[in-house]
Scaffold this active site. Structure first.
Site, PDB file in Angstrom:
ATOM      1  N   GLY A 104       0.838  -1.207   0.000  1.00 55.09           N
ATOM      2  CA  GLY A 104       0.000   0.000   0.000  1.00 55.09           C
ATOM      3  C   GLY A 104       0.862   1.242   0.000  1.00 55.09           C
ATOM      4  O   GLY A 104       0.581   2.215   0.697  1.00 55.09           O
ATOM      5  N   ALA A 105       1.931   1.203  -0.834  1.00 58.08           N
ATOM      6  CA  ALA A 105       2.974   2.230  -0.738  1.00 58.08           C
ATOM      7  C   ALA A 105       2.731   3.441  -1.630  1.00 58.08           C
ATOM      8  O   ALA A 105       3.584   4.318  -1.702  1.00 58.08           O
ATOM      9  CB  ALA A 105       4.329   1.596  -1.081  1.00 58.08           C
ATOM     10  N   GLY A 165      -0.983   7.689   1.452  1.00 62.21           N
ATOM     11  CA  GLY A 165      -1.131   7.749   2.899  1.00 62.21           C
ATOM     12  C   GLY A 165       0.087   7.274   3.685  1.00 62.21           C
ATOM     13  O   GLY A 165       1.231   7.649   3.406  1.00 62.21           O
ATOM     14  N   TYR A 225     -14.784  -3.702   9.282  1.00 61.26           N
ATOM     15  CA  TYR A 225     -13.396  -3.205   9.216  1.00 61.26           C
ATOM     16  C   TYR A 225     -12.693  -3.526  10.540  1.00 61.26           C
ATOM     17  O   TYR A 225     -11.548  -4.004  10.556  1.00 61.26           O
ATOM     18  CB  TYR A 225     -13.435  -1.691   8.953  1.00 61.26           C
ATOM     19  CG  TYR A 225     -12.110  -0.975   9.020  1.00 61.26           C
ATOM     20  CD1 TYR A 225     -11.116  -1.186   8.060  1.00 61.26           C
ATOM     21  CD2 TYR A 225     -11.849  -0.055  10.041  1.00 61.26           C
ATOM     22  CE1 TYR A 225      -9.897  -0.501   8.133  1.00 61.26           C
ATOM     23  CE2 TYR A 225     -10.645   0.638  10.113  1.00 61.26           C
ATOM     24  CZ  TYR A 225      -9.669   0.407   9.150  1.00 61.26           C
ATOM     25  OH  TYR A 225      -8.465   1.079   9.219  1.00 61.26           O
TER      26      TYR A 225
HETATM   27  N1  LIG Z   1      -6.049   6.840   7.998  1.00 59.88           N
HETATM   28  C1  LIG Z   1      -6.435   6.465   9.194  1.00 59.88           C
HETATM   29  O1  LIG Z   1      -7.080   7.226   9.936  1.00 59.88           O
HETATM   30  C2  LIG Z   1      -6.100   5.093   9.703  1.00 59.88           C
HETATM   31  C3  LIG Z   1      -6.405   4.800  11.040  1.00 59.88           C
HETATM   32  C4  LIG Z   1      -6.085   3.543  11.527  1.00 59.88           C
HETATM   33  C5  LIG Z   1      -5.488   2.614  10.704  1.00 59.88           C
HETATM   34  N2  LIG Z   1      -5.212   2.906   9.400  1.00 59.88           N
HETATM   35  C6  LIG Z   1      -4.573   1.865   8.595  1.00 59.88           C
HETATM   36  O2  LIG Z   1      -3.475   2.419   7.894  1.00 59.88           O
HETATM   37  C7  LIG Z   1      -3.205   1.622   6.738  1.00 59.88           C
HETATM   38  C8  LIG Z   1      -2.914   2.538   5.570  1.00 59.88           C
HETATM   39  O3  LIG Z   1      -4.084   3.246   5.234  1.00 59.88           O
HETATM   40  P1  LIG Z   1      -4.067   4.801   4.895  1.00 59.88           P
HETATM   41  O4  LIG Z   1      -4.766   5.472   5.994  1.00 59.88           O
HETATM   42  O5  LIG Z   1      -2.720   5.246   4.519  1.00 59.88           O
HETATM   43  O6  LIG Z   1      -5.082   4.831   3.648  1.00 59.88           O
HETATM   44  P2  LIG Z   1      -4.820   5.002   2.075  1.00 59.88           P
HETATM   45  O7  LIG Z   1      -4.203   6.312   1.801  1.00 59.88           O
HETATM   46  O8  LIG Z   1      -6.124   4.693   1.451  1.00 59.88           O
HETATM   47  O9  LIG Z   1      -3.761   3.865   1.748  1.00 59.88           O
HETATM   48  C9  LIG Z   1      -4.132   2.517   1.651  1.00 59.88           C
HETATM   49  C10 LIG Z   1      -3.188   1.819   0.709  1.00 59.88           C
HETATM   50  O10 LIG Z   1      -3.583   0.432   0.608  1.00 59.88           O
HETATM   51  C11 LIG Z   1      -3.691   0.120  -0.767  1.00 59.88           C
HETATM   52  N3  LIG Z   1      -4.638  -0.956  -1.028  1.00 59.88           N
HETATM   53  C12 LIG Z   1      -5.956  -0.968  -0.753  1.00 59.88           C
HETATM   54  N4  LIG Z   1      -6.504  -2.101  -1.211  1.00 59.88           N
HETATM   55  C13 LIG Z   1      -5.508  -2.817  -1.784  1.00 59.88           C
HETATM   56  C14 LIG Z   1      -5.455  -4.056  -2.446  1.00 59.88           C
HETATM   57  N5  LIG Z   1      -6.552  -4.824  -2.631  1.00 59.88           N
HETATM   58  N6  LIG Z   1      -4.267  -4.480  -2.920  1.00 59.88           N
HETATM   59  C15 LIG Z   1      -3.156  -3.731  -2.763  1.00 59.88           C
HETATM   60  N7  LIG Z   1      -3.144  -2.542  -2.157  1.00 59.88           N
HETATM   61  C16 LIG Z   1      -4.315  -2.086  -1.674  1.00 59.88           C
HETATM   62  C17 LIG Z   1      -4.159   1.398  -1.408  1.00 59.88           C
HETATM   63  O11 LIG Z   1      -3.992   1.346  -2.813  1.00 59.88           O
HETATM   64  P3  LIG Z   1      -4.986   2.194  -3.787  1.00 59.88           P
HETATM   65  O12 LIG Z   1      -4.473   3.599  -3.771  1.00 59.88           O
HETATM   66  O13 LIG Z   1      -4.812   1.504  -5.091  1.00 59.88           O
HETATM   67  O14 LIG Z   1      -6.364   2.077  -3.232  1.00 59.88           O
HETATM   68  C18 LIG Z   1      -3.243   2.390  -0.710  1.00 59.88           C
HETATM   69  O15 LIG Z   1      -1.969   2.357  -1.270  1.00 59.88           O
HETATM   70  C19 LIG Z   1      -4.417   0.715   6.559  1.00 59.88           C
HETATM   71  O16 LIG Z   1      -4.080  -0.602   6.958  1.00 59.88           O
HETATM   72  C20 LIG Z   1      -5.452   1.299   7.497  1.00 59.88           C
HETATM   73  O17 LIG Z   1      -6.333   0.305   7.990  1.00 59.88           O
HETATM   74  C21 LIG Z   1      -5.496   4.133   8.881  1.00 59.88           C
END
Ligand SMILES: NC(=O)c1ccc[n+]([C@@H]2O[C@H](COP(=O)([O-])OP(=O)(O)OC[C@H]3O[C@@H](n4cnc5c(N)ncnc54)[C@H](OP(=O)(O)O)[C@@H]3O)[C@@H](O)[C@H]2O)c1
Length: 289
Positions: A15-16, A19, A174
């Site tokens: 997921g690089a 975010g 989730y």
């Molecule tokens: N943001 C928050 O408030 C928060 C809070 C708690 C935990 N988290 C955790 O932090 C982690 C990163 O999330 P983020 O907040 O940085 O959100 P984000 O910006 O949406 O990043 C998520 C990443 O995961 C990738 N991804 C999603 N589905 C995928 C799939 N089927 N195969 C491969 N890659 C996939 C996305 O790719 P695409 O761009 O192609 O969709 C994106 O690169 C997650 O595990 C999330 O649960 C986030």
């Protein structure tokens, strides 16, 4: 381990392209680590790769893109095969990719799509990279969430939950997957310690990232309205780096952090029977049993 010791470390971040993951990939590359950025979209992946290279990957650091949709097990197997062939030793694996969907959807193998993406994909990938991790520093950081406290994997048979037949709404589904991340982390720490592998997990913060921006539920809408007040993704990236650089990773493993602070996770995360059951069922669901 201080940041400068990351130079030359072999790292993989899922997921690089966005975010937290994009932030971690950039921080690792700037510390001189070799970084494989796992992304699902070629366009978004290429753009993120260019951004990390442009913003100061240390000269000599090998930063590359690998494509895979982690919700598709065939993709994960193919990714793991390519990685294992290219990287005989892996020092750091950051299982970060994740989704929070607002409605019930299923993966090609018939699993609830968040469960397939957030738990089964990283579970399968990590298993397939086990020998490489054991040959390297073997540090695993799994990105979970505070939302794990809304998960409940004891309310029904696991099979029923992963097939999304016990659906309680998008945020709780989730939460189930983020609880699975912690159970997997703690069980990995127990099972793989004798191979020199350590695993910790964290809530990276409630952050202004794509996962919030894309969610169409009422809660997602509410969170979007507060986006401008939420911390930037880099705050989560720094929290992940704190675990990646942990000075004593080989002494303590199997911990949950909220940001930079160690915290006790929800009681279910310490249910060793549940962790074992989830592990065994996940092996079967991914065809690894
Ligand atoms: N943001 C928050 O408030 C928060 C809070 C708690 C935990 N988290 C955790 O932090 C982690 C990163 O999330 P983020 O907040 O940085 O959100 P984000 O910006 O949406 O990043 C998520 C990443 O995961 C990738 N991804 C999603 N589905 C995928 C799939 N089927 N195969 C491969 N890659 C996939 C996305 O790719 P695409 O761009 O192609 O969709 C994106 O690169 C997650 O595990 C999330 O649960 C986030």
């Amino acid at each position: 381990m201080v940041a400068s010791q990351l130079k030359g470390q072999i790292t993989v971040v899922t997921g690089a392209n966005s975010g937290v993951g994009l932030s971690v990939a950039g921080l690792l590359a700037r510390a001189g680590a070799d970084v494989t950025m796992v992304c699902r979209s070629p366009e978004r992946g290429e753009q993120a790769l260019a951004e990390v290279q442009r913003e100061g990957a240390v000269a000599g650091a090998d930063v590359r893109l690998e494509l895979a949709d982690l919700s598709r097990q065939a993709d994960v197997r193919s990714l793991a095969g390519r990685l294992a062939a290219r990287l005989p030793a892996i020092d750091i694996l950051v299982n970060n990719a994740g989704v929070w969907l607002h409605r019930r959807e299923t993966s090609p193998e018939g699993f609830e799509l968040m469960f397939a993406t957030n738990h089964l994909g990283p579970f399968l990938l990590t298993h397939r990279l086990l020998d490489a991790l054991a040959a390297g520093r073997g540090r695993i950081v799994n990105v979970s969430s505070h939302a794990h406290r809304y998960g409940d994997l004891r309310r029904a048979e696991l099979e029923t939950i992963v097939r999304s037949d016990a659906w309680r709404g998008s945020f709780k589904a989730y939460g189930d997957t983020k609880l699975a991340n912690i159970l997997f982390t703690f069980e990995s720490a127990r099972r793989w310690a004798d191979r020199g592998i350590t695993a910790d997990t964290l809530h990276p913060g409630t952050l202004a990232t794509g996962i919030v921006r894309r969610n169409r539920s009422a809660l997602g809408l509410l969170m979007r309205m507060t986006m401008s007040f939420l911390p930037r993704p880099g705050v989560g990236g720094e929290a992940v780096m704190r675990l990646v650089e942990d000075p004593a990773p080989n002494v303590v493993s199997g911990r949950y952090f909220k940001g930079r602070k160690e915290e006790r996770a929800d009681a279910q995360a310490y249910d060793a029977d549940l962790a074992r059951e989830l592990w065994d069922r996940s092996l079967a669901w991914t065809g690894e049993a």
